[in-house]
Design a protein around this motif. Structure first.
Motif, PDB file in Angstrom:
ATOM      1  N   PRO A  48       0.793  -1.241   0.000  1.00 55.93           N
ATOM      2  CA  PRO A  48       0.000   0.000   0.000  1.00 55.93           C
ATOM      3  C   PRO A  48       0.819   1.281   0.000  1.00 55.93           C
ATOM      4  O   PRO A  48       0.253   2.378   0.005  1.00 55.93           O
ATOM      5  CB  PRO A  48      -0.805  -0.120   1.295  1.00 55.93           C
ATOM      6  N   GLY A  49       2.153   1.183   0.027  1.00 51.51           N
ATOM      7  CA  GLY A  49       2.959   2.389   0.140  1.00 51.51           C
ATOM      8  C   GLY A  49       2.977   2.881   1.584  1.00 51.51           C
ATOM      9  O   GLY A  49       2.679   2.129   2.530  1.00 51.51           O
ATOM     10  N   GLY A  50       3.322   4.154   1.765  1.00 50.73           N
ATOM     11  CA  GLY A  50       3.403   4.633   3.140  1.00 50.73           C
ATOM     12  C   GLY A  50       3.711   6.098   3.241  1.00 50.73           C
ATOM     13  O   GLY A  50       3.625   6.867   2.262  1.00 50.73           O
ATOM     14  N   TYR A  51       4.073   6.502   4.463  1.00 44.59           N
ATOM     15  CA  TYR A  51       4.432   7.883   4.762  1.00 44.59           C
ATOM     16  C   TYR A  51       5.807   7.897   5.420  1.00 44.59           C
ATOM     17  O   TYR A  51       6.145   7.007   6.201  1.00 44.59           O
ATOM     18  CB  TYR A  51       3.425   8.519   5.723  1.00 44.59           C
ATOM     19  N   VAL A  52       6.582   8.934   5.073  1.00 44.13           N
ATOM     20  CA  VAL A  52       7.870   9.120   5.724  1.00 44.13           C
ATOM     21  C   VAL A  52       7.994  10.598   6.076  1.00 44.13           C
ATOM     22  O   VAL A  52       7.545  11.469   5.319  1.00 44.13           O
ATOM     23  CB  VAL A  52       9.033   8.642   4.811  1.00 44.13           C
ATOM     24  N   GLN A  53       8.549  10.872   7.245  1.00 49.96           N
ATOM     25  CA  GLN A  53       8.692  12.258   7.696  1.00 49.96           C
ATOM     26  C   GLN A  53      10.072  12.468   8.285  1.00 49.96           C
ATOM     27  O   GLN A  53      10.579  11.628   9.037  1.00 49.96           O
ATOM     28  CB  GLN A  53       7.625  12.587   8.743  1.00 49.96           C
ATOM     29  N   SER A  54      10.687  13.608   7.947  1.00 48.38           N
ATOM     30  CA  SER A  54      11.952  14.021   8.540  1.00 48.38           C
ATOM     31  C   SER A  54      11.692  15.261   9.386  1.00 48.38           C
ATOM     32  O   SER A  54      11.167  16.265   8.882  1.00 48.38           O
ATOM     33  CB  SER A  54      12.993  14.341   7.457  1.00 48.38           C
ATOM     34  N   LEU A  55      12.060  15.192  10.673  1.00 46.69           N
ATOM     35  CA  LEU A  55      11.892  16.291  11.619  1.00 46.69           C
ATOM     36  C   LEU A  55      13.264  16.651  12.170  1.00 46.69           C
ATOM     37  O   LEU A  55      13.991  15.776  12.649  1.00 46.69           O
ATOM     38  CB  LEU A  55      10.966  15.856  12.758  1.00 46.69           C
ATOM     39  N   VAL A  56      13.635  17.927  12.123  1.00 48.52           N
ATOM     40  CA  VAL A  56      14.933  18.380  12.623  1.00 48.52           C
ATOM     41  C   VAL A  56      14.712  19.551  13.575  1.00 48.52           C
ATOM     42  O   VAL A  56      13.911  20.459  13.293  1.00 48.52           O
ATOM     43  CB  VAL A  56      15.870  18.808  11.470  1.00 48.52           C
ATOM     44  N   PHE A  57      15.432  19.541  14.696  1.00 51.63           N
ATOM     45  CA  PHE A  57      15.345  20.651  15.651  1.00 51.63           C
ATOM     46  C   PHE A  57      16.660  20.742  16.427  1.00 51.63           C
ATOM     47  O   PHE A  57      17.409  19.766  16.515  1.00 51.63           O
ATOM     48  CB  PHE A  57      14.159  20.470  16.606  1.00 51.63           C
ATOM     49  N   PRO A  58      16.959  21.915  17.003  1.00 54.23           N
ATOM     50  CA  PRO A  58      18.233  22.074  17.719  1.00 54.23           C
ATOM     51  C   PRO A  58      18.289  21.221  18.978  1.00 54.23           C
ATOM     52  O   PRO A  58      17.282  21.018  19.661  1.00 54.23           O
ATOM     53  CB  PRO A  58      18.252  23.568  18.079  1.00 54.23           C
ATOM     54  N   SER A  59      19.480  20.750  19.301  1.00 53.30           N
ATOM     55  CA  SER A  59      19.695  19.982  20.519  1.00 53.30           C
ATOM     56  C   SER A  59      20.177  20.910  21.630  1.00 53.30           C
ATOM     57  O   SER A  59      20.795  21.942  21.361  1.00 53.30           O
ATOM     58  CB  SER A  59      20.732  18.880  20.285  1.00 53.30           C
ATOM     59  N   SER A  60      19.914  20.536  22.858  1.00 52.50           N
ATOM     60  CA  SER A  60      20.389  21.336  24.000  1.00 52.50           C
ATOM     61  C   SER A  60      21.431  20.585  24.818  1.00 52.50           C
ATOM     62  O   SER A  60      21.817  21.033  25.891  1.00 52.50           O
ATOM     63  CB  SER A  60      19.210  21.693  24.916  1.00 52.50           C
ATOM     64  N   VAL A  61      21.897  19.438  24.323  1.00 50.41           N
ATOM     65  CA  VAL A  61      22.874  18.645  25.070  1.00 50.41           C
ATOM     66  C   VAL A  61      24.028  18.260  24.152  1.00 50.41           C
ATOM     67  O   VAL A  61      23.971  18.436  22.943  1.00 50.41           O
ATOM     68  CB  VAL A  61      22.231  17.365  25.653  1.00 50.41           C
ATOM     69  N   GLY A  62      25.052  17.675  24.764  1.00 50.35           N
ATOM     70  CA  GLY A  62      26.181  17.141  24.009  1.00 50.35           C
ATOM     71  C   GLY A  62      26.874  18.218  23.190  1.00 50.35           C
ATOM     72  O   GLY A  62      27.160  19.312  23.655  1.00 50.35           O
ATOM     73  N   THR A  63      27.107  17.923  21.907  1.00 48.33           N
ATOM     74  CA  THR A  63      27.813  18.850  21.026  1.00 48.33           C
ATOM     75  C   THR A  63      26.919  19.965  20.535  1.00 48.33           C
ATOM     76  O   THR A  63      27.392  20.914  19.915  1.00 48.33           O
ATOM     77  CB  THR A  63      28.368  18.087  19.808  1.00 48.33           C
ATOM     78  N   GLY A  64      25.628  19.853  20.757  1.00 44.79           N
ATOM     79  CA  GLY A  64      24.705  20.860  20.264  1.00 44.79           C
ATOM     80  C   GLY A  64      24.314  20.637  18.818  1.00 44.79           C
ATOM     81  O   GLY A  64      23.613  21.466  18.223  1.00 44.79           O
ATOM     82  N   SER A  65      24.739  19.523  18.220  1.00 47.65           N
ATOM     83  CA  SER A  65      24.355  19.219  16.845  1.00 47.65           C
ATOM     84  C   SER A  65      22.846  19.001  16.773  1.00 47.65           C
ATOM     85  O   SER A  65      22.241  18.515  17.724  1.00 47.65           O
ATOM     86  CB  SER A  65      25.086  17.967  16.357  1.00 47.65           C
TER      87      SER A  65
END
Length: 306
Positions: free
Chosen positions: A242-259
């Motif tokens: 049936p196919g499908g859905y794909v989503q990419s969500l990106v947001f700033p990190s507040s820990v580690g390297t900050g990547s």
């Protein structure tokens, strides 16, 4: 010079509710109730002329003396041949025995989650937690990297391969790019996310027969754990299934390297796939482990775009 208390009635160190006769050298076995005290009279049989008054005292305290004698026995403080000044003097009192208490009743272990607490999964590397909706479970026996949750159970893939899942969520740190814009990173990631999920797997098989086409059904800014992020969602058509859905969500990190943090969503589009609304529910529930009360959720500016 040894300083010892003079002979007299003093509080019994082993039975504080009674008084006991100190003969100036050691404790005797004579005891009496404090209420019966009438001055420092010697006990019966140890001198003095208490007469009838002493007899009355003896009678009124006989019961208490008997009980105390049974409980404490013939107890002498120290040895008979020691220095009286080194013994426990008549002014010392012993604390009353601790009251008996019933064993504690069984209680819930601190390690158990409180009843009704929402289920969450944690990505410790990126310092965030995800809500775990009904029908979703923590990953078990999953070949994909960085998966934080999957739908419950598997099924035979419609194309090549062995088994497929109706849905999964992946959480990663963006390290392959110097770009920090959530919008640009989400738009760059979505084609790769679609290929990995619905076109060809890591060993070259095509579980859905290959990816044939896609359309953008949603894209725009989104608030995630109080930070400004961006998402892109595609509806994909596959050669089989049936196919499908794909989503990419990106947001700033507040820990580690900050990547920046990248979260991928992969949903089957068939009737057995998870509800599409779960993508928004999961996004709305993402929280920072260092700021549990931070805001989050899909912003009102998000809507379908061409």
């Amino acid at each position: 010079m040894s300083m010892t208390p003079p002979p007299g009635w003093y509080r019994d160190p082993h039975a504080p509710h009674l008084e006991r006769w100190w003969d100036g050298t050691a404790w005797t076995e004579h005891r009496r109730a404090p209420e019966a005290a009438a001055g420092p009279l010697p006990p019966p049989g140890e001198g003095g002329t208490g007469g009838g008054r002493a007899k009355a005292v003896a009678l009124t305290t006989a019961g208490a003396v008997l009980v105390a004698a049974v409980v404490t026995g013939a107890v002498f403080l120290g040895g008979d041949d020691g220095d009286p000044g080194t013994r426990t003097g008549p002014t010392a009192t012993a604390p009353p025995p601790a009251p008996r208490t019933s064993p504690p009743s069984p209680s819930t272990s601190p390690s158990e989650s409180p009843a009704g607490a929402p289920a969450v999964v944690e990505d410790p590397l990126n310092g965030i937690t995800f809500p775990l909706p009904d029908g979703w479970v923590r990953p078990e026996n999953v070949a994909e990297d960085d998966v934080v949750m999957t739908t419950d159970g598997t099924y035979d893939c419609p194309g090549e391969g062995s088994v497929c899942r109706h849905g999964l969520v992946v959480s990663r740190t963006v390290t392959a790019s110097d770009e920090t814009s959530p919008e640009l990173l989400a738009k760059e990631d979505i084609p790769e996310a679609a290929d990995e999920a619905f076109h060809e797997d890591a060993v070259g098989r095509r579980p859905y027969g290959g990816l044939e086409s896609h359309e953008v059904v949603k894209s725009g800014p989104v608030a995630v754990a109080g930070r400004a992020g961006y998402l892109v969602r595609w509806r994909v058509t596959t050669a089989e299934g049936p196919g499908g859905y794909v989503q990419s969500l990106v947001f700033p990190s507040s820990v580690g390297t900050g990547s920046p943090v990248l979260v991928r969503y992969v949903f089957d589009a068939g009737e057995d796939g998870p509800p599409l609304a779960d993508m928004d529910r999961i996004t709305e529930g993402i929280r920072s482990v260092t700021d549990a009360d931070s805001g989050g959720g899909v912003g009102s500016s998000i809507g379908p775009t061409d």
